[in-house]
Design a protein around this motif. Structure first.
Motif, PDB file in Angstrom:
ATOM      1  N   GLU A   1       0.832  -1.213   0.000  1.00  0.00           N
ATOM      2  CA  GLU A   1       0.000   0.000   0.000  1.00  0.00           C
ATOM      3  C   GLU A   1       0.865   1.261   0.000  1.00  0.00           C
ATOM      4  O   GLU A   1       0.545   2.247  -0.673  1.00  0.00           O
ATOM      5  CB  GLU A   1      -0.933  -0.016   1.217  1.00  0.00           C
ATOM      6  N   MET A   2       1.968   1.228   0.741  1.00  0.00           N
ATOM      7  CA  MET A   2       2.891   2.371   0.745  1.00  0.00           C
ATOM      8  C   MET A   2       3.484   2.590  -0.644  1.00  0.00           C
ATOM      9  O   MET A   2       3.633   3.729  -1.089  1.00  0.00           O
ATOM     10  CB  MET A   2       4.033   2.157   1.741  1.00  0.00           C
ATOM     11  N   ARG A   3       3.811   1.506  -1.326  1.00  0.00           N
ATOM     12  CA  ARG A   3       4.355   1.635  -2.686  1.00  0.00           C
ATOM     13  C   ARG A   3       3.345   2.301  -3.609  1.00  0.00           C
ATOM     14  O   ARG A   3       3.682   3.199  -4.385  1.00  0.00           O
ATOM     15  CB  ARG A   3       4.756   0.267  -3.221  1.00  0.00           C
ATOM     16  N   LYS A   4       2.083   1.891  -3.520  1.00  0.00           N
ATOM     17  CA  LYS A   4       1.026   2.504  -4.345  1.00  0.00           C
ATOM     18  C   LYS A   4       0.820   3.966  -3.966  1.00  0.00           C
ATOM     19  O   LYS A   4       0.610   4.824  -4.835  1.00  0.00           O
ATOM     20  CB  LYS A   4      -0.281   1.735  -4.179  1.00  0.00           C
ATOM     21  N   THR A   5       0.885   4.248  -2.676  1.00  0.00           N
ATOM     22  CA  THR A   5       0.693   5.623  -2.205  1.00  0.00           C
ATOM     23  C   THR A   5       1.778   6.540  -2.750  1.00  0.00           C
ATOM     24  O   THR A   5       1.488   7.662  -3.187  1.00  0.00           O
ATOM     25  CB  THR A   5       0.701   5.657  -0.659  1.00  0.00           C
ATOM     26  N   TYR A   6       3.009   6.084  -2.746  1.00  0.00           N
ATOM     27  CA  TYR A   6       4.098   6.941  -3.225  1.00  0.00           C
ATOM     28  C   TYR A   6       4.095   7.092  -4.741  1.00  0.00           C
ATOM     29  O   TYR A   6       4.605   8.079  -5.261  1.00  0.00           O
ATOM     30  CB  TYR A   6       5.456   6.472  -2.691  1.00  0.00           C
TER      31      TYR A   6
ATOM     32  N   LYS B   1       5.479  21.896 -10.035  1.00  0.00           N
ATOM     33  CA  LYS B   1       5.039  23.095 -10.761  1.00  0.00           C
ATOM     34  C   LYS B   1       6.175  24.102 -10.936  1.00  0.00           C
ATOM     35  O   LYS B   1       6.274  24.752 -11.969  1.00  0.00           O
ATOM     36  CB  LYS B   1       3.873  23.758 -10.035  1.00  0.00           C
ATOM     37  N   GLN B   2       7.031  24.233  -9.940  1.00  0.00           N
ATOM     38  CA  GLN B   2       8.109  25.216 -10.001  1.00  0.00           C
ATOM     39  C   GLN B   2       9.282  24.740 -10.855  1.00  0.00           C
ATOM     40  O   GLN B   2       9.881  25.515 -11.582  1.00  0.00           O
ATOM     41  CB  GLN B   2       8.629  25.576  -8.598  1.00  0.00           C
ATOM     42  N   THR B   3       9.633  23.459 -10.743  1.00  0.00           N
ATOM     43  CA  THR B   3      10.838  22.970 -11.411  1.00  0.00           C
ATOM     44  C   THR B   3      10.566  22.057 -12.595  1.00  0.00           C
ATOM     45  O   THR B   3      11.442  21.868 -13.432  1.00  0.00           O
ATOM     46  CB  THR B   3      11.721  22.201 -10.410  1.00  0.00           C
ATOM     47  N   GLY B   4       9.379  21.473 -12.627  1.00  0.00           N
ATOM     48  CA  GLY B   4       9.082  20.521 -13.688  1.00  0.00           C
ATOM     49  C   GLY B   4       9.664  19.138 -13.424  1.00  0.00           C
ATOM     50  O   GLY B   4       9.498  18.221 -14.216  1.00  0.00           O
ATOM     51  N   TRP B   5      10.337  18.955 -12.304  1.00  0.00           N
ATOM     52  CA  TRP B   5      10.963  17.681 -11.958  1.00  0.00           C
ATOM     53  C   TRP B   5      10.018  16.850 -11.103  1.00  0.00           C
ATOM     54  O   TRP B   5       9.482  17.329 -10.110  1.00  0.00           O
ATOM     55  CB  TRP B   5      12.260  17.940 -11.202  1.00  0.00           C
ATOM     56  N   LYS B   6       9.787  15.627 -11.497  1.00  0.00           N
ATOM     57  CA  LYS B   6       8.948  14.709 -10.740  1.00  0.00           C
ATOM     58  C   LYS B   6       9.828  13.560 -10.261  1.00  0.00           C
ATOM     59  O   LYS B   6      10.497  12.917 -11.072  1.00  0.00           O
ATOM     60  CB  LYS B   6       7.814  14.193 -11.620  1.00  0.00           C
ATOM     61  N   PRO B   7       9.859  13.295  -8.954  1.00  0.00           N
ATOM     62  CA  PRO B   7      10.757  12.250  -8.452  1.00  0.00           C
ATOM     63  C   PRO B   7      10.285  10.854  -8.841  1.00  0.00           C
ATOM     64  O   PRO B   7       9.093  10.616  -9.034  1.00  0.00           O
ATOM     65  CB  PRO B   7      10.697  12.441  -6.939  1.00  0.00           C
ATOM     66  N   ASN B   8      11.237   9.942  -8.928  1.00  0.00           N
ATOM     67  CA  ASN B   8      10.928   8.527  -9.116  1.00  0.00           C
ATOM     68  C   ASN B   8      10.204   8.059  -7.851  1.00  0.00           C
ATOM     69  O   ASN B   8      10.697   8.250  -6.740  1.00  0.00           O
ATOM     70  CB  ASN B   8      12.236   7.765  -9.314  1.00  0.00           C
ATOM     71  N   PRO B   9       9.016   7.445  -7.967  1.00  0.00           N
ATOM     72  CA  PRO B   9       8.239   7.065  -6.773  1.00  0.00           C
ATOM     73  C   PRO B   9       8.989   6.144  -5.815  1.00  0.00           C
ATOM     74  O   PRO B   9       8.874   6.285  -4.597  1.00  0.00           O
ATOM     75  CB  PRO B   9       7.003   6.363  -7.344  1.00  0.00           C
ATOM     76  N   HIS B  10       9.757   5.208  -6.347  1.00  0.00           N
ATOM     77  CA  HIS B  10      10.469   4.262  -5.476  1.00  0.00           C
ATOM     78  C   HIS B  10      11.627   4.950  -4.751  1.00  0.00           C
ATOM     79  O   HIS B  10      11.848   4.705  -3.561  1.00  0.00           O
ATOM     80  CB  HIS B  10      10.949   3.058  -6.281  1.00  0.00           C
ATOM     81  N   THR B  11      12.331   5.825  -5.441  1.00  0.00           N
ATOM     82  CA  THR B  11      13.406   6.582  -4.790  1.00  0.00           C
ATOM     83  C   THR B  11      12.832   7.546  -3.762  1.00  0.00           C
ATOM     84  O   THR B  11      13.397   7.716  -2.672  1.00  0.00           O
ATOM     85  CB  THR B  11      14.221   7.359  -5.846  1.00  0.00           C
ATOM     86  N   TYR B  12      11.718   8.156  -4.108  1.00  0.00           N
ATOM     87  CA  TYR B  12      11.024   9.084  -3.200  1.00  0.00           C
ATOM     88  C   TYR B  12      10.624   8.364  -1.913  1.00  0.00           C
ATOM     89  O   TYR B  12      10.888   8.836  -0.804  1.00  0.00           O
ATOM     90  CB  TYR B  12       9.810   9.636  -3.939  1.00  0.00           C
TER      91      TYR B  12
ATOM     92  N   LYS C   1      11.864   5.520  -0.695  1.00  0.00           N
ATOM     93  CA  LYS C   1      13.060   5.083   0.039  1.00  0.00           C
ATOM     94  C   LYS C   1      13.752   6.249   0.727  1.00  0.00           C
ATOM     95  O   LYS C   1      14.256   6.108   1.845  1.00  0.00           O
ATOM     96  CB  LYS C   1      14.021   4.375  -0.912  1.00  0.00           C
ATOM     97  N   THR C   2      13.763   7.408   0.082  1.00  0.00           N
ATOM     98  CA  THR C   2      14.372   8.595   0.695  1.00  0.00           C
ATOM     99  C   THR C   2      13.585   9.034   1.925  1.00  0.00           C
ATOM    100  O   THR C   2      14.170   9.308   2.978  1.00  0.00           O
ATOM    101  CB  THR C   2      14.449   9.747  -0.331  1.00  0.00           C
ATOM    102  N   VAL C   3      12.265   9.083   1.786  1.00  0.00           N
ATOM    103  CA  VAL C   3      11.431   9.487   2.931  1.00  0.00           C
ATOM    104  C   VAL C   3      11.543   8.464   4.053  1.00  0.00           C
ATOM    105  O   VAL C   3      11.693   8.828   5.235  1.00  0.00           O
ATOM    106  CB  VAL C   3       9.964   9.698   2.488  1.00  0.00           C
ATOM    107  N   GLY C   4      11.500   7.180   3.730  1.00  0.00           N
ATOM    108  CA  GLY C   4      11.620   6.139   4.749  1.00  0.00           C
ATOM    109  C   GLY C   4      12.959   6.182   5.472  1.00  0.00           C
ATOM    110  O   GLY C   4      13.016   6.077   6.701  1.00  0.00           O
ATOM    111  N   SER C   5      14.037   6.351   4.724  1.00  0.00           N
ATOM    112  CA  SER C   5      15.370   6.436   5.341  1.00  0.00           C
ATOM    113  C   SER C   5      15.483   7.673   6.221  1.00  0.00           C
ATOM    114  O   SER C   5      16.038   7.613   7.331  1.00  0.00           O
ATOM    115  CB  SER C   5      16.449   6.484   4.266  1.00  0.00           C
ATOM    116  N   THR C   6      14.956   8.787   5.741  1.00  0.00           N
ATOM    117  CA  THR C   6      14.994  10.017   6.533  1.00  0.00           C
ATOM    118  C   THR C   6      14.192   9.858   7.815  1.00  0.00           C
ATOM    119  O   THR C   6      14.611  10.316   8.882  1.00  0.00           O
ATOM    120  CB  THR C   6      14.454  11.199   5.701  1.00  0.00           C
ATOM    121  N   GLU C   7      13.037   9.195   7.740  1.00  0.00           N
ATOM    122  CA  GLU C   7      12.239   8.965   8.941  1.00  0.00           C
ATOM    123  C   GLU C   7      12.976   8.088   9.946  1.00  0.00           C
ATOM    124  O   GLU C   7      12.935   8.356  11.151  1.00  0.00           O
ATOM    125  CB  GLU C   7      10.900   8.325   8.565  1.00  0.00           C
TER     126      GLU C   7
END
Length: 167
Positions: free
Chosen positions: A36-41, A52-63, A65-71
């Motif tokens: 479910e977390m994978r689908k959510t991200y 909207k500001q940069t036009g850059w959209k993060p890779n969902p899996h990297t996003y 993993k980054t949030v999980g590691s930071t937490e």
């Protein structure tokens, strides 16, 4: 009193974020929640705040993993390590929870999905406010009265004599 509240909030919130970060990184805790977390991200990466500001959209899996590691890292600092890094971890976790609230709002998922992030952002905000109140209540001077008396040239015995005369 504030010190006890800070310690309890720090340990509780830190352990919670370590647990949630672990769920985001590995299916070993609970496979269904991990999926479910994978689908959510995947959904959250589409409404990333800087798209909207940069036009850059993060890779969902990297996003995720980054949030999980930071937490996990910030949760460990909040729960187990002393010092000013606790406040940095608090601000990082507050930023993550506010980002989560924004993602739920942007996806129009409603309060039922948004409420855990709201509660934990309020708890992190309360912890930060209690810490800042403790800083404001701290003494303003680095010198205490005995250091000021010795710096002024009045010997300690003379000040004691003057104190006895006053009584």
């Amino acid at each position: 009193m504030g010190s006890v509240v800070l310690k309890v909030l720090g340990i509780t919130l830190g352990l919670f974020f370590i647990f949630v970060g672990t769920i985001k990184l590995t299916p070993s805790v609970n496979g269904d929640i991990y999926k479910e977390m994978r689908k959510t991200y995947i959904r959250n990466s589409k409404v990333f705040p800087l798209v909207k500001q940069t036009g850059w959209k993060p890779n969902p899996h990297t996003y995720r993993k980054t949030v999980g590691s930071t937490e996990i890292i910030c949760g460990a600092f909040l729960a187990f390590f002393p010092g000013p890094l606790k406040e940095v971890a608090n601000v990082c976790l507050l930023t993550i929870t506010l980002n989560d609230i924004y993602a739920h709002w942007a996806l129009d998922e409603g309060l039922d999905k948004m409420s855990p992030a709201i509660v934990f952002s309020l708890l992190l905000t309360c912890r930060l406010v209690i810490f800042l109140q403790g800083l404001a209540a701290a003494p303003k001077s680095v010198f205490d009265k005995s250091q000021l008396d010795s710096a002024s040239g009045v010997p300690d015995s003379a000040s004691r004599v003057d104190d006895k005369k006053d009584q």
